[in-house]
Design an enzyme around this catalytic site. Structure first.
Site, PDB file in Angstrom:
ATOM      1  N   GLY A   1      -6.003   9.923   9.033  1.00 56.77           N
ATOM      2  CA  GLY A   1      -6.343   8.717   8.289  1.00 56.77           C
ATOM      3  C   GLY A   1      -7.176   7.738   9.090  1.00 56.77           C
ATOM      4  O   GLY A   1      -7.356   6.589   8.685  1.00 56.77           O
ATOM      5  N   GLY A   2      -7.678   8.177  10.245  1.00 53.56           N
ATOM      6  CA  GLY A   2      -8.527   7.320  11.068  1.00 53.56           C
ATOM      7  C   GLY A   2      -7.779   6.247  11.822  1.00 53.56           C
ATOM      8  O   GLY A   2      -8.343   5.212  12.184  1.00 53.56           O
TER       9      GLY A   2
ATOM     10  N   GLY B   1      -2.277   7.889  11.395  1.00 56.02           N
ATOM     11  CA  GLY B   1      -2.586   9.026  12.252  1.00 56.02           C
ATOM     12  C   GLY B   1      -4.070   9.363  12.271  1.00 56.02           C
ATOM     13  O   GLY B   1      -4.893   8.714  11.614  1.00 56.02           O
TER      14      GLY B   1
ATOM     15  N   CYS C   1       0.808  -1.225   0.000  1.00 57.27           N
ATOM     16  CA  CYS C   1       0.000   0.000   0.000  1.00 57.27           C
ATOM     17  C   CYS C   1       0.840   1.274   0.000  1.00 57.27           C
ATOM     18  O   CYS C   1       0.313   2.357  -0.263  1.00 57.27           O
ATOM     19  CB  CYS C   1      -0.950   0.013   1.188  1.00 57.27           C
ATOM     20  SG  CYS C   1      -0.152  -0.259   2.788  1.00 57.27           S
TER      21      CYS C   1
END
Length: 489
Positions: A427-428, A424, A251
């Site tokens: 980005g949930g 973080g 990713c």
């Protein structure tokens, strides 16, 4: 009836695994650092010794990626991770600050739930097991059904090696009947202390909604900026190496490239020279319809597939056999713009902007559309530009002058080597770090007293002003009265 039986059997299996893991963890918690380290070393060595076998199993079962690259991933998930964690203190008093009279004591969390994806199945299983055991925790893995055989074999190898090194039975477990209900039971159980979630957005959201602490990973969608100060041939090489590594299944890999128009021709020429195939408008539209499904999610048929396989599936007949990456010129960003989204395959979006301000704005737009908090990479020799983008990009890691795939996971830059990359709050995610053993323990603090109550008592107002003469005080009062009268007039 058969489906109900399978679901019930999987739930019961999870409960049994958790019971065994909890008992084993109590024994791990009483072990010394030397005993823990011996187990961790044995797991890493056995995993590395079987890297090729497990890589081939993963590709054969899932159809994702390139087995030779998965060997590298397995070595990374075992040997590289081990080399980083082997000397970490994770048992007992790990910091003793004599000057400030404070101690840090490591406390294992308990049972870790490890959610394992199909894109990086064996390497992720190795990595999560190593960091869990190193921190004194046991772990129960939930395998993606599409990679069950490879993951179960990885776990068997690790368990066997760990047992020979003195690991308690049950410390490493894996669901053999993977169902959605089993994963939900694992994540929501009171016996689960922490969830390490790697998978799709729905899975990560479920982990955070489970009622238990979780460390999850949001989607990656990293733009890669090539500045005019960069060594363009080398920058393109690094991007191509990264995007083709295991057919783009990590990713942290680049999802788009972006540059100023003044260097476009040089960059295009270099990509073509190194195997990039630029789609014409018709081809780009044709592939774009294939990248995303009607519901806006990535088409799983492209994940981890080669350029040849993707071209065949999408009906692209003019792509040469030498093509390594498919590249589409793009200007827009949005949920319905497939090239601006995450593509876990050798497919890149190609953005060209007029100036550095436009590049900065476009990169932010791409990340806020998808991938906020994850990774942004850049190729640049101008440190002032690096600083500017480092300060402004809404991400947690910024690999510079390196393949983003390897940089993001901490292989080619000095970050924690990890296959769980925190995104973080933006980005949930509960952390912005690359996750390691220190994220899987609580820290108990011991502090010796250094002050008494008298040290906190503040002097009275009268004592503070005792040094001021009565004449000075009267003069000050007169000035204040006159000021108030003037303001009232």
């Amino acid at each position: 009836m058969e489906l109900i039986d399978k679901d019930l059997a999987s739930i019961q299996e999870v409960r049994n695994l958790l019971k065994a893991a909890k008992s084993a963890q109590e024994k791990l918690a009483r072990m010394s650092q030397e005993e823990i380290d011996r187990i961790v070393k044995a797991i890493a060595e056995a995993s590395a010794a079987n890297a090729e076998k497990l890589a081939k199993m993963a590709v054969e079962e899932t159809g994702f990626g390139i087995w030779q690259d998965k060997v590298i991933k397995n070595i990374f998930g075992s040997t590289y991770v081990y080399e980083y964690i082997k000397n970490l203190k994770t048992v007992g008093i790990i910091v003793e600050d004599k000057e400030n009279k404070v101690w840090d004591i490591a406390v294992p969390m308990g049972v870790i739930a490890g959610i394992i994806p199909s894109t990086n199945p064996t390497s992720t299983a190795m990595y999560k097991t190593l960091i869990s055991i190193k921190a004194g925790n046991s772990i129960v893995l939930s395998p993606h059904p599409g990679a069950k055989k490879a993951i179960l074999e990885t776990v068997r190898i690790m368990k066997e090696a760990a047992a020979k090194a003195g690991c308690p039975d049950g410390a490493i477990g894996c669901i053999s009947i993977p169902t959605l209900q089993a994963t939900q039971e694992l994540m929501s159980s009171n016996d689960t202390a922490m969830i390490l979630a790697t998978g799709g957005g729905a899975m990560v959201k479920a982990a955070y909604s489970s009622g238990n602490p979780a460390l999850g990973v949001g989607p990656g969608n990293g733009p890669s900026f090539i500045d005019k100060s960069a060594n363009i041939p080398l920058a393109v090489k690094r991007i191509m190496d990264s995007k083709t590594f295991d057919n783009g299944t990590i990713c942290a890999s680049e999802q788009s490239v972006i540059m100023e128009e003044c260097i476009k021709d040089k960059v295009v020429a270099e990509f073509k020279k190194q195997g990039g195939y630029f789609l014409n408008k018709e081809e780009a539209a044709q592939l774009g319809k294939f990248i995303m499904r009607a519901n806006g999610s990535m088409n799983p048929q492209i994940v981890g597939k080669s350029v040849a396989a993707i071209s065949k599936l999408a009906g692209l007949t003019n792509v040469p056999a030498t093509a390594r990456v498919l590249i589409a010129e793009e200007t827009e960003v949005g949920h319905n713009v497939p090239y601006s989204r995450e593509k876990l395959a050798p497919i890149l979006a190609f953005y060209v902007e007029k100036n550095i301000d436009d590049i900065e704005a476009k990169c932010k737009a791409i990340l806020h559309n998808e991938g906020a908090g994850h990774t942004f990479s850049m190729h640049c020799e101008d440190e002032s530009i690096v600083r500017r983008f480092a300060l402004s990009m809404p991400v947690s890691r910024i690999p510079v002058n390196t393949p983003s795939t390897l940089g993001g996971i901490g292989a080619s830059i000095n970050l924690i080597p990890a296959l769980t990359l925190g995104c973080g709050a933006i980005g949930g995610s509960a952390t912005s770090d690359n996750v390691g053993p220190l994220h899987l323990m609580n820290i108990k603090k011991v502090g010796y007293g250094v002050k008494e109550i008298e040290d906190f008592r503040t002097p009275s107002v009268s004592s503070c002003c005792s040094s001021v003469s009565s004449a000075d005080t009267n003069e000050l009062i007169d000035l204040l009265v006159k000021k108030i009268i003037n303001e009232l007039r």
